[in-house]
Design a protein around this motif. Structure first.
Motif, PDB file in Angstrom:
ATOM      1  N   THR A 139     -54.973 -28.146  57.207  1.00 52.05           N
ATOM      2  CA  THR A 139     -53.924 -27.727  56.266  1.00 52.05           C
ATOM      3  C   THR A 139     -54.392 -27.896  54.823  1.00 52.05           C
ATOM      4  N   GLU A 158     -54.713 -25.108  51.943  1.00 49.32           N
ATOM      5  CA  GLU A 158     -54.092 -25.284  50.630  1.00 49.32           C
ATOM      6  C   GLU A 158     -55.088 -25.028  49.500  1.00 49.32           C
ATOM      7  N   ALA A 177     -52.500 -21.112  51.871  1.00 53.69           N
ATOM      8  CA  ALA A 177     -51.203 -21.750  52.097  1.00 53.69           C
ATOM      9  C   ALA A 177     -50.192 -21.300  51.060  1.00 53.69           C
ATOM     10  N   GLU A 178     -50.654 -21.103  49.837  1.00 54.73           N
ATOM     11  CA  GLU A 178     -49.757 -20.681  48.757  1.00 54.73           C
ATOM     12  C   GLU A 178     -49.145 -19.319  49.061  1.00 54.73           C
ATOM     13  N   LEU A 188     -46.469 -19.911  51.702  1.00 49.26           N
ATOM     14  CA  LEU A 188     -45.329 -20.649  51.156  1.00 49.26           C
ATOM     15  C   LEU A 188     -44.579 -19.872  50.086  1.00 49.26           C
ATOM     16  N   ARG A 245     -41.988 -25.699  53.009  1.00 45.91           N
ATOM     17  CA  ARG A 245     -43.191 -26.545  53.100  1.00 45.91           C
ATOM     18  C   ARG A 245     -43.183 -27.426  54.356  1.00 45.91           C
ATOM     19  N   TRP A 258     -43.959 -25.406  57.373  1.00 47.83           N
ATOM     20  CA  TRP A 258     -45.373 -25.016  57.445  1.00 47.83           C
ATOM     21  C   TRP A 258     -46.245 -26.205  57.858  1.00 47.83           C
ATOM     22  N   MET A 259     -46.045 -27.327  57.171  1.00 43.73           N
ATOM     23  CA  MET A 259     -46.849 -28.524  57.474  1.00 43.73           C
ATOM     24  C   MET A 259     -46.483 -29.089  58.846  1.00 43.73           C
ATOM     25  N   GLY A 287     -50.142 -35.539  52.471  1.00 47.28           N
ATOM     26  CA  GLY A 287     -48.887 -35.244  51.799  1.00 47.28           C
ATOM     27  C   GLY A 287     -48.693 -35.993  50.502  1.00 47.28           C
ATOM     28  N   PHE A 346     -45.439 -34.104  50.872  1.00 47.54           N
ATOM     29  CA  PHE A 346     -45.981 -32.737  50.743  1.00 47.54           C
ATOM     30  C   PHE A 346     -44.935 -31.791  50.152  1.00 47.54           C
ATOM     31  N   ARG A 347     -43.659 -32.032  50.446  1.00 49.80           N
ATOM     32  CA  ARG A 347     -42.614 -31.165  49.905  1.00 49.80           C
ATOM     33  C   ARG A 347     -42.449 -31.359  48.400  1.00 49.80           C
ATOM     34  N   LEU A 376     -48.918 -28.098  44.704  1.00 47.19           N
ATOM     35  CA  LEU A 376     -49.992 -27.578  45.549  1.00 47.19           C
ATOM     36  C   LEU A 376     -51.268 -27.459  44.741  1.00 47.19           C
TER      37      LEU A 376
END
Length: 532
Positions: free
Chosen positions: A367, A371, A376-377, A380, A386, A389-390, A452, A524-525, A529
């Motif tokens: 992951t 990122e 990942a961007e 997302l 988030r 996804w994670m 995270g 992570f939330r 990023l």
């Protein structure tokens, strides 16, 4: 020549950029050999003990893991070290060399940094030359230190130098294979996978050739894994097999540079196929996306664990002979003399758990790669949250690690059943593997926590994993204090089938895994990023 312009600067840049990574590989491999030599010398002191050990190396499993087995008739310390450490070191050097070369060639093109470099005065061949040169440097240093560690332990100088030279040349050859594979695929993941597939095929040739005839047969000579041992170190030394490495390295270098000149930057010789207009229903969702991205590595790791576990299980028939020849081995390996077979399988099962942990951590770190690469961007930026996804990525890692651990336990039980005729081992060892699952989940949770909250500090988890690995494998042999082994990650929960199951440590470790996962997802939330 202009095509190599800037190579020297790139070599210095790679050495500086990878100084920690290279140092860790070097210290780990050299340290492993340096600790093993005196340990083997102390464990197997009499000729009878060493001949009993040599008998194990003549079994099919011993040949697969050790090689053709030279010097078994008069099993001295040098032959013992060469037979039992060469394959381990060669596999480790193959992994290191492939990752290094792909990282500094195909991965640089995939990220776009290679294009920026080539827009300056850097020549088109400079990057691959620098990657191969630095790979040769680190392999040469490791080979020299391996030879030195053997000489320091009073092993023959010429044979020690042949050992170190074989390791270094094999590492360079594996890097050259990776350089050729990097020209084929558009993606670093595909290049690494293709290189590992080639290495797997070459390893299979070595196994088939060595099993077909004692000392190796024709298929063995198609594999670089065999050439180092065909020098017959510490038995009947001959240097000419090392010349095969030089020939193959020169050919592979020429092929890699020729292929590189026939393609565009960022493109592979095999173009990626355009996908169908409509996605499969199985690709509907984030979980399916993560599963599809990791399906090949999951299959490869799981198949490898199952095969090696099956082989480990068959060793149960040899343990009684070894102990009868060397009673001190029981104490030195930290085994229970009253229940040798169970203790032996319990010890081997920890290797399966460690492998599952290593896979799970790499899977979660996937992951982070998504990122930092910017992919990942893109995901997302849609309606995908988030945590979803994670969390989906973690679920893939968790399910794969659980299957790998349980399948490894079952395969080991089947191997023990084949060797003894008692298939109750299948249930016993699978149950023991299930008891270790909280440890696997704990490492998944801790890796998620650092990804995270503080992704730059994820090395802390690797350090604890390394500590646990050393304490578990070498702790009894090095007479480490009991508390050092108990507080390693692989000594926390009950070690079935030798110990009774205890619910308290099982639930505590499981709780740590859940808490670390929750904190990691929350972190992570909230954090920014990494963007490209």
């Amino acid at each position: 020549m202009r095509t190599f312009a800037g190579t020297g600067h790139l070599i210095r840049f790679i050495l500086r950029r990878d100084r920690v990574r290279m140092t860790v590989w070097t210290v780990s491999l050299v340290g492993m050999l340096a600790m093993t030599i005196p340990t083997l010398d102390e464990m197997f002191q009499t000729p009878e003990q060493r001949l009993a050990r040599a008998a194990v190396m003549e079994t099919p499993t011993g040949i697969v893991l050790g090689g053709p087995g030279y010097g078994l008739d008069t099993y001295g310390l040098g032959a013992m070290v060469a037979n039992e450490m060469t394959m381990t070191l060669l596999v480790a050097l193959a992994v290191m060399s492939i990752l290094h070369v792909v990282r500094h060639t195909r991965a640089e093109e995939e990220s776009g940094r290679a294009e920026l470099l080539r827009a300056s005065v850097v020549g088109p061949s400079a990057q691959m030359t620098a990657a191969l040169a630095t790979n040769a440097i680190v392999n040469a240093v490791i080979g020299a230190l391996l030879a030195l560690s053997m000489v320091v332990n009073d092993l023959a100088v010429a044979d020690s130098v042949a050992f170190g030279a074989g390791m270094a040349l094999a590492g360079v050859a594996f890097g050259a294979i990776a350089a050729v594979c990097a020209q084929v695929s558009e993606h670093s993941r595909g290049a690494s996978g293709l290189a590992f597939l080639v290495i797997g095929v070459l390893f299979t040739f070595r196994v088939v050739g060595d099993i077909a005839e004692r000392g190796g047969s024709a298929p063995s000579w198609f594999s670089p894994f065999a050439w180092a041992q065909q020098t017959r170190m510490f038995d009947d030394l001959r240097w000419w097999p090392l010349g095969l490495y030089a020939v193959v390295i020169a050919v592979l270098f020429a092929v890699a540079f020729t292929l590189a000149g026939r393609r565009d930057v960022g493109a592979g010789l095999v173009a990626a196929r355009p996908g169908p207009a409509d996605a499969s229903p199985l690709l509907n969702g984030v979980f399916a996306l993560h599963l599809r991205q990791q399906r090949m590595s999951i299959l490869a790791w799981t198949a490898a664990v199952a095969l090696f576990s099956l082989g480990f299980g068959t060793l149960i028939s040899e343990i009684d002979t070894m102990v009868e020849q060397n009673p001190d081995l029981v104490a030195r390996m930290g085994l229970d003399a009253q229940n040798m077979s169970s203790a032996f399988l319990g010890m081997l099962l920890l290797y399966v758990v460690m492998t599952a942990v290593a896979f799970a951590m790499l899977s979660v770190l996937h992951t982070r790669t998504e990122e930092t690469s910017g992919r990942a961007e893109l995901v997302l930026s849609t309606a995908v949250g988030r945590i979803r996804w994670m969390g989906s990525a973690m679920l893939v890692s968790t399910l794969a690690a659980i299957v790998m651990t349980l399948l490894g336990g079952a395969a080991m039980g089947i191997g023990a059943g084949l060797a003894t005729g008692d298939y109750d081992w299948v249930g016993t060892v699978t149950e023991a593997a299930a008891a270790q699952l909280p440890v696997v989940l704990m490492f998944i949770g801790l890796t998620t926590l650092f990804v995270g909250v503080a992704p730059r500090l994820v090395g802390v988890v690797w350090a604890w994993f390394g500590y646990g690995l050393v304490a578990t494998i070498f702790g009894p042999l090095l007479d480490l204090p009991e508390w050092m082994m108990d507080y390693g990650p692989f000594g926390i929960v009950s070690q079935l089938p030798v110990e009774e199951f205890e619910a308290a440590p099982f639930l505590v470790v499981l709780g740590v895994a859940v808490a670390a996962t929750a904190v990691g997802l929350g972190g992570f939330r909230r954090r920014d990023l990494a963007t490209v």
